[in-house]
Design an enzyme around this catalytic site. Structure first.
Site, PDB file in Angstrom:
ATOM      1  CE1 TYR A 128       1.196  -0.262   4.359  1.00  0.00           C
ATOM      2  CE2 TYR A 128       0.147   1.890   4.342  1.00  0.00           C
ATOM      3  CZ  TYR A 128       0.983   0.971   4.950  1.00  0.00           C
ATOM      4  OH  TYR A 128       1.608   1.285   6.130  1.00  0.00           O
ATOM      5  CE  LYS A 186       3.231   3.154   3.093  1.00  0.00           C
ATOM      6  NZ  LYS A 186       3.343   3.345   4.530  1.00  0.00           N
ATOM      7  CD  GLU A 209       9.965   1.817  10.478  1.00  0.00           C
ATOM      8  OE1 GLU A 209       9.938   2.792   9.721  1.00  0.00           O
ATOM      9  OE2 GLU A 209       9.787   0.647  10.100  1.00  0.00           O
ATOM     10  CG  LEU A 241       8.394   2.459   4.693  1.00  0.00           C
ATOM     11  CD1 LEU A 241       8.209   1.228   3.807  1.00  0.00           C
ATOM     12  CD2 LEU A 241       7.059   3.124   4.945  1.00  0.00           C
TER      13      LEU A 241
HETATM   14  N1  PLP Z   1       7.643   3.872   8.943  1.00  0.00           N
HETATM   15  C1  PLP Z   1       6.482   3.184   8.932  1.00  0.00           C
HETATM   16  C2  PLP Z   1       6.433   1.853   9.582  1.00  0.00           C
HETATM   17  C3  PLP Z   1       5.343   3.711   8.307  1.00  0.00           C
HETATM   18  O1  PLP Z   1       4.191   3.021   8.287  1.00  0.00           O
HETATM   19  C4  PLP Z   1       5.428   4.992   7.715  1.00  0.00           C
HETATM   20  C5  PLP Z   1       4.267   5.594   7.069  1.00  0.00           C
HETATM   21  O2  PLP Z   1       3.181   5.085   7.081  1.00  0.00           O
HETATM   22  C6  PLP Z   1       6.652   5.672   7.759  1.00  0.00           C
HETATM   23  C7  PLP Z   1       7.740   5.086   8.372  1.00  0.00           C
HETATM   24  C8  PLP Z   1       6.804   7.025   7.115  1.00  0.00           C
HETATM   25  O3  PLP Z   1       6.784   6.891   5.720  1.00  0.00           O
HETATM   26  P1  PLP Z   1       6.296   8.075   4.779  1.00  0.00           P
HETATM   27  O4  PLP Z   1       7.097   9.269   5.140  1.00  0.00           O
HETATM   28  O5  PLP Z   1       6.577   7.584   3.410  1.00  0.00           O
HETATM   29  O6  PLP Z   1       4.838   8.264   5.060  1.00  0.00           O
END
Ligand code: PLP
Length: 287
Positions: free
Chosen positions: A33, A147, A180, A205
């Site tokens: 997603y 993701k 994270e 991620l």
């Molecule tokens: N880490 C995780 C586990 C996430 O689910 C997300 C965003 O949903 C992020 C980091 C941040 O990613 P982004 O800046 O692309 O939204």
């Protein structure tokens, strides 16, 4: 106004938008997603989000349901039909519908669902107050760089945070290093004014906001170091913050009850929040 969702080729009223019970996303979390911010009716950072989507699909050998140009058209239509000026777009692609059996099915068509909704403007008071986070063990798999919709550990971590009256949970690996948040990347700022965030390895991620903030920091002349940091280092840091599509840049003022940086958002976090907000609203593409 009726909300509209896109489901496998059709734009449907949201309440009638449904997928088959044997969709592999539903049965195996066999899908990926993206969440993309909408600002002034435009998708923020669409390019990097679609690149990451292509990578996630590739890593899981899920076919693309359509070309990038066709996908961009569908995303634009969902934003337009829902009259979203500011909000978020959600898109999910699963391996498709097939009789339940673990191995990849032959000939299943990937399933695409897209929704969008409006959100109220970000409350500047929330960011000026900052947020509290807790720490939890990272119990996820070894490919957090993909993701996937398989988010149960993230759901449990976020619920633990909520139960503790905190905004987020920082997940911590077996060596004591922060990976994270449940839905955001984690950052600290050292006494020397250096921005530190974990390298984009398989444990996190690679956030699109993370990359944009890195570029904005470079533009502002702030040094960035990609290396892991421990919970103790984060608690003793001069500032800490989270980045993500929905959190944007969120200052962290408490970790497990310990105040960070005097318990108030610091100047670097607020500067990056201001720069990011301005950049996202300006539609200038990747900074
Ligand atoms: N880490 C995780 C586990 C996430 O689910 C997300 C965003 O949903 C992020 C980091 C941040 O990613 P982004 O800046 O692309 O939204």
């Amino acid at each position: 106004m009726t909300r509209i969702a896109y489901v496998n080729g059709r734009y449907l009223p949201h309440r009638r938008a449904a997928v088959h019970v044997e969709d592999r996303g539903y049965q195996f979390a066999d899908g990926v997603y993206e969440v993309i911010a909408v600002d002034h009716g435009r998708l923020v950072d669409a390019g990097p989000h679609l690149e990451r989507l292509a990578r996630s699909l590739n890593e899981l050998s899920i076919a693309r349901p359509m070309t990038d140009a066709a996908l961009r058209h569908v995303l634009g239509e969902v934003v337009r039909r829902n009259r979203v000026r500011r909000g978020i777009l959600y898109l999910q692609i699963t391996r498709g519908v097939a009789p339940r059996s673990h191995a990849f099915p032959d000939g299943a068509k990937p399933a695409l669902v897209v929704t969008a909704r409006s959100l109220p403007p970000a409350d500047p008071a929330a960011a000026e107050k900052g947020c509290a986070v807790i720490t939890v063990p990272d119990i996820r798999w070894k490919r957090c760089d993909i993701k996937t919709v398989s988010l149960l550990p993230n759901v449990l971590a976020k619920q633990q945070a909520k139960d503790a009256g905190a905004f987020e949970a920082l997940q911590v690996d077996a060596d004591g290093f922060v990976t994270e948040g449940s839905a955001a990347n984690a950052w600290i700022i050292t006494e020397a004014g250096v921005l530190v965030t974990r390298p984009a390895d398989h444990a996190i991620l690679d956030g699109v906001t993370r990359r944009s903030v890195m570029a904005l920091a470079a533009r502002a002349g702030i040094a960035v170091e990609e290396r892991p940091f421990t919970v103790a280092e984060a608690k003793g840091a001069s500032e800490a913050f989270l980045t993500g599509t929905t959190a944007m840049v969120m200052p962290v003022v408490r970790i497990d009850g310990t105040p960070v940086g005097g318990g108030k958002p610091g100047p670097f976090s607020l500067r990056l929040l201001a720069d990011y907000t301005e950049w996202a609203a300006g539609g200038a593409g990747t900074p």
